[in-house]
Scaffold this motif. Sequence first.
Motif, PDB file in Angstrom:
ATOM      1  N   VAL A   1       0.843  -1.197   0.000  1.00 17.28           N
ATOM      2  CA  VAL A   1       0.000   0.000   0.000  1.00 17.28           C
ATOM      3  C   VAL A   1       0.881   1.250   0.000  1.00 17.28           C
ATOM      4  O   VAL A   1       0.635   2.214  -0.730  1.00 17.28           O
ATOM      5  N   TYR A   2       1.923   1.231   0.838  1.00 16.07           N
ATOM      6  CA  TYR A   2       2.877   2.348   0.854  1.00 16.07           C
ATOM      7  C   TYR A   2       3.519   2.524  -0.523  1.00 16.07           C
ATOM      8  O   TYR A   2       3.685   3.652  -1.013  1.00 16.07           O
ATOM      9  N   LEU A   3       3.895   1.420  -1.139  1.00 18.19           N
ATOM     10  CA  LEU A   3       4.572   1.491  -2.429  1.00 18.19           C
ATOM     11  C   LEU A   3       3.685   2.147  -3.483  1.00 18.19           C
ATOM     12  O   LEU A   3       4.159   2.949  -4.291  1.00 18.19           O
ATOM     13  N   GLN A   4       2.400   1.830  -3.481  1.00 14.73           N
ATOM     14  CA  GLN A   4       1.491   2.476  -4.415  1.00 14.73           C
ATOM     15  C   GLN A   4       1.476   3.986  -4.206  1.00 14.73           C
ATOM     16  O   GLN A   4       1.507   4.766  -5.158  1.00 14.73           O
ATOM     17  N   THR A   5       1.410   4.402  -2.944  1.00 19.31           N
ATOM     18  CA  THR A   5       1.402   5.828  -2.632  1.00 19.31           C
ATOM     19  C   THR A   5       2.688   6.500  -3.078  1.00 19.31           C
ATOM     20  O   THR A   5       2.682   7.607  -3.626  1.00 19.31           O
ATOM     21  N   SER A   6       3.806   5.825  -2.861  1.00 23.48           N
ATOM     22  CA  SER A   6       5.105   6.386  -3.242  1.00 23.48           C
ATOM     23  C   SER A   6       5.234   6.517  -4.752  1.00 23.48           C
ATOM     24  O   SER A   6       5.685   7.542  -5.265  1.00 23.48           O
ATOM     25  N   LEU A   7       4.833   5.488  -5.482  1.00 22.13           N
ATOM     26  CA  LEU A   7       4.960   5.522  -6.940  1.00 22.13           C
ATOM     27  C   LEU A   7       4.070   6.593  -7.560  1.00 22.13           C
ATOM     28  O   LEU A   7       4.384   7.125  -8.636  1.00 22.13           O
ATOM     29  N   ASP A   8       2.969   6.925  -6.908  1.00 22.40           N
ATOM     30  CA  ASP A   8       2.081   7.978  -7.418  1.00 22.40           C
ATOM     31  C   ASP A   8       2.780   9.335  -7.455  1.00 22.40           C
ATOM     32  O   ASP A   8       2.352  10.229  -8.192  1.00 22.40           O
ATOM     33  N   ARG A   9       3.844   9.499  -6.667  1.00 23.94           N
ATOM     34  CA  ARG A   9       4.560  10.784  -6.622  1.00 23.94           C
ATOM     35  C   ARG A   9       5.615  10.898  -7.718  1.00 23.94           C
ATOM     36  O   ARG A   9       6.182  11.962  -7.911  1.00 23.94           O
ATOM     37  N   TYR A  10       5.896   9.809  -8.422  1.00 26.76           N
ATOM     38  CA  TYR A  10       6.911   9.853  -9.468  1.00 26.76           C
ATOM     39  C   TYR A  10       6.379  10.613 -10.686  1.00 26.76           C
ATOM     40  O   TYR A  10       5.258  10.397 -11.127  1.00 26.76           O
ATOM     41  N   ASP A  11       7.221  11.481 -11.248  1.00 24.61           N
ATOM     42  CA  ASP A  11       6.805  12.237 -12.432  1.00 24.61           C
ATOM     43  C   ASP A  11       6.654  11.351 -13.663  1.00 24.61           C
ATOM     44  O   ASP A  11       5.826  11.611 -14.521  1.00 24.61           O
ATOM     45  N   ALA A  12       7.496  10.326 -13.765  1.00 20.03           N
ATOM     46  CA  ALA A  12       7.539   9.546 -14.999  1.00 20.03           C
ATOM     47  C   ALA A  12       7.146   8.086 -14.810  1.00 20.03           C
ATOM     48  O   ALA A  12       7.429   7.266 -15.669  1.00 20.03           O
ATOM     49  N   ALA A  13       6.506   7.751 -13.698  1.00 18.47           N
ATOM     50  CA  ALA A  13       6.101   6.360 -13.489  1.00 18.47           C
ATOM     51  C   ALA A  13       4.970   6.007 -14.450  1.00 18.47           C
ATOM     52  O   ALA A  13       3.928   6.657 -14.442  1.00 18.47           O
ATOM     53  N   PRO A  14       5.141   5.000 -15.297  1.00 18.43           N
ATOM     54  CA  PRO A  14       4.098   4.655 -16.274  1.00 18.43           C
ATOM     55  C   PRO A  14       2.899   4.015 -15.597  1.00 18.43           C
ATOM     56  O   PRO A  14       3.012   3.377 -14.543  1.00 18.43           O
ATOM     57  N   ASP A  15       1.742   4.177 -16.200  1.00 20.70           N
ATOM     58  CA  ASP A  15       0.521   3.575 -15.664  1.00 20.70           C
ATOM     59  C   ASP A  15       0.656   2.063 -15.551  1.00 20.70           C
ATOM     60  O   ASP A  15       0.055   1.440 -14.665  1.00 20.70           O
ATOM     61  N   MET A  16       1.433   1.473 -16.454  1.00 21.82           N
ATOM     62  CA  MET A  16       1.615   0.022 -16.427  1.00 21.82           C
ATOM     63  C   MET A  16       2.214  -0.432 -15.097  1.00 21.82           C
ATOM     64  O   MET A  16       1.754  -1.404 -14.484  1.00 21.82           O
TER      65      MET A  16
END
Length: 233
Positions: free
Chosen positions: A129-144
Amino acid sequence: YRMIRFLFMQRGVWAVLLLPYLLTVSSPLDCREEQGSLSRCPSISQEKLLDRVIQHAELIYRVSEESCSLFEQMFIPFPLQLQRNQVGYACITKALPIPSSKGEIQQISDKWLLHSVLMLVQSWIEPLVYLQTSLDRYDAAPDMLLNKTKWVSEKLISLEQGVVVLIKKMLDEGMLTATHSEQGLFQYDVQPEMLESVMRDYTLLSCFKKDAHKMETFLKLLKCRQTDLYNCA
């Protein structure tokens, strides 16, 4: 921070190059023929339930492997991969009493195989759950990548439900309650610097991939013991 943003942009092309490989994710499994959750498993046989739980674990491991590979290719240049290995980031489940050597795994009982899987599953619910929240803050994290992380998180809860029912069936124990929120293995911290955040997320993905493989291995060993006790080395 600028370096990380540059790496994000530079490695964004990998999302396109890896697309055919990363889309090979099967549909979620259920105890029935249609799709759904493993929570509906009490009505089927023990043998069929174990098969479904193993299939579920296989899918989780495969998607975790794909997610880790994509994250590494996009955000972790080789020098940082070496840094992670040298610093020796510890996995959050290191303190759990989980057998690690081949000899230990062969010697533990069916009961401890199942409880080891359950401990691993429950220990990873909050960190994902934390990881999902963290990845949402990345500028270039792909939806995949975001979608795969969310998928694994949801299927991990389903796997937990299936393992709990399997324990009840195989060991004639009462229904076990989830304890992942009380274990204190993972702590939420104040938002770290970008580089530290990237390395932490990389460590989480790498450690989860290893533990997902353990879950799959333990369940397959359990299946082997049910059919060919003396030939499961």
